[in-house]
Scaffold this active site. Structure first.
Site, short mmCIF file in Angstrom:
data_model
loop_
_atom_site.label_atom_id
_atom_site.label_comp_id
_atom_site.label_asym_id
_atom_site.label_seq_id
_atom_site.Cartn_x
_atom_site.Cartn_y
_atom_site.Cartn_z
N CYS A 15 0.86 -1.15 -0.03
CA CYS A 15 -0.13 -0.01 -0.03
C CYS A 15 0.93 1.17 0.01
O CYS A 15 1.62 1.30 0.83
CB CYS A 15 -0.90 -0.02 1.31
SG CYS A 15 -1.90 1.50 1.47
N CYS A 18 0.16 3.08 3.68
CA CYS A 18 0.66 2.72 4.93
C CYS A 18 1.81 1.65 4.94
O CYS A 18 2.21 1.25 5.70
CB CYS A 18 -0.36 2.43 5.87
SG CYS A 18 -1.00 0.82 5.34
N CYS A 63 -7.44 -1.11 1.42
CA CYS A 63 -6.14 -1.79 2.31
C CYS A 63 -7.10 -1.97 3.57
O CYS A 63 -7.61 -1.13 4.17
CB CYS A 63 -5.17 -0.59 2.51
SG CYS A 63 -3.96 -1.10 3.72
N CYS A 66 -5.24 0.85 6.44
CA CYS A 66 -5.47 2.44 6.57
C CYS A 66 -6.54 2.72 5.44
O CYS A 66 -6.91 3.88 5.60
CB CYS A 66 -4.12 3.25 5.91
SG CYS A 66 -3.90 2.85 4.03
N CYS A 86 -8.01 -5.82 -10.13
CA CYS A 86 -7.42 -4.49 -10.88
C CYS A 86 -6.99 -3.41 -10.22
O CYS A 86 -7.83 -3.03 -9.56
CB CYS A 86 -8.64 -4.23 -11.95
SG CYS A 86 -8.07 -3.34 -13.38
#
Length: 97
Positions: A15, A18, A63, A66, A86
């Site tokens: 991510c 984070c 995510c 976060c 995707c």
């Protein structure tokens, strides 16, 4: 799209918000969509929720840590899962291993 579309080294996609590890490079595949695509996230990495924006019915991927929007998941991916995560390449960063 992003430079991560053409990233083919062994590593982990995390991510951008984070730094939580999300996808192993072994699960990345060429979907032809112009977006980095994966057939399976890492365990406990993402959450999903219904997305009805733009008059479409999709499943949003976020995510787990976060809550950043990562992209969408569709049921037209390759085996073994049949799923296509995707992802927006700008929501990810890559770490080679």
């Amino acid at each position: 799209s992003s430079p991560l579309l053409n990233e083919h080294r062994k590593g982990v996609f995390a991510c951008a918000g984070c730094n939580l590890d999300l996808y192993a490079s072994e699960t990345k595949f060429e979907s032809g969509t112009g977006w980095p695509s994966f057939y399976k996230p890492l365990a406990n990495a993402v959450i999903t929720r219904p997305d009805h924006t733009f008059g479409m019915e999709r499943t949003e991927v976020l995510c787990r840590r976060c809550g950043s929007h990562l992209g969408h998941v569709f049921d037209d991916g390759p085996k073994p899962t049949g799923l296509r995560y995707c992802m927006n390449g700008l929501a990810l960063k890559f770490r080679a291993v």
